[in-house]
Design a protein around this motif. Structure first.
Motif, PDB file in Angstrom:
ATOM      1  N   GLN A  13       0.814  -1.219   0.000  1.00 34.90           N
ATOM      2  CA  GLN A  13       0.000   0.000   0.000  1.00 34.90           C
ATOM      3  C   GLN A  13       0.849   1.271   0.000  1.00 34.90           C
ATOM      4  N   ALA A  14       1.800   1.382   0.888  1.00 35.53           N
ATOM      5  CA  ALA A  14       2.621   2.594   0.966  1.00 35.53           C
ATOM      6  C   ALA A  14       3.412   2.804  -0.323  1.00 35.53           C
ATOM      7  N   GLN A  15       3.935   1.730  -0.870  1.00 33.82           N
ATOM      8  CA  GLN A  15       4.700   1.814  -2.113  1.00 33.82           C
ATOM      9  C   GLN A  15       3.795   2.252  -3.270  1.00 33.82           C
ATOM     10  N   ALA A  16       2.573   1.756  -3.309  1.00 36.52           N
ATOM     11  CA  ALA A  16       1.633   2.130  -4.368  1.00 36.52           C
ATOM     12  C   ALA A  16       1.287   3.612  -4.279  1.00 36.52           C
ATOM     13  N   GLU A  41       3.759   3.895 -18.102  1.00 34.31           N
ATOM     14  CA  GLU A  41       4.350   3.603 -16.793  1.00 34.31           C
ATOM     15  C   GLU A  41       3.529   2.545 -16.055  1.00 34.31           C
ATOM     16  N   LEU A  42       2.219   2.680 -16.077  1.00 35.20           N
ATOM     17  CA  LEU A  42       1.354   1.705 -15.401  1.00 35.20           C
ATOM     18  C   LEU A  42       1.470   0.331 -16.051  1.00 35.20           C
ATOM     19  N   ALA A  52      -2.673  -2.360 -10.424  1.00 33.22           N
ATOM     20  CA  ALA A  52      -4.057  -1.964 -10.146  1.00 33.22           C
ATOM     21  C   ALA A  52      -4.134  -1.092  -8.891  1.00 33.22           C
ATOM     22  N   MET A  53      -3.339  -1.418  -7.893  1.00 35.77           N
ATOM     23  CA  MET A  53      -3.308  -0.598  -6.677  1.00 35.77           C
ATOM     24  C   MET A  53      -2.817   0.811  -6.998  1.00 35.77           C
ATOM     25  N   VAL A  54      -1.772   0.906  -7.787  1.00 30.93           N
ATOM     26  CA  VAL A  54      -1.224   2.216  -8.164  1.00 30.93           C
ATOM     27  C   VAL A  54      -2.275   2.993  -8.950  1.00 30.93           C
TER      28      VAL A  54
END
Length: 64
Positions: A13-16, A41-42, A52-54
């Motif tokens: 989560q934090a990285q996303a 990029e995605l 998907a989280m990003v």
């Protein structure tokens, strides 16, 4: 042992959020080219659940 979806979410989560903030920070500089750039990029992010989280974080931050 495979990790659960919730465990994966907690782990990344934090990285996303950081990745979404990085992508969003380029929006003003790239202007009209930003959408194509961010799509590329995605597309490069792996694994797909992380991408998907990003994408979700990017959407959330864009609406804030």
């Amino acid at each position: 042992m495979s990790e659960s979806r919730a465990d994966f979410h907690r782990q990344y989560q934090a990285q996303a959020i950081q990745e979404a903030e990085r992508l969003l920070a380029r929006r003003d500089a790239l202007q009209g080219a930003w959408l194509d750039w961010v799509a590329g990029e995605l597309y490069r992010l792996k694994p797909a659940p992380y991408a998907a989280m990003v994408r979700r974080e990017l959407q959330r931050l864009s609406q804030a």
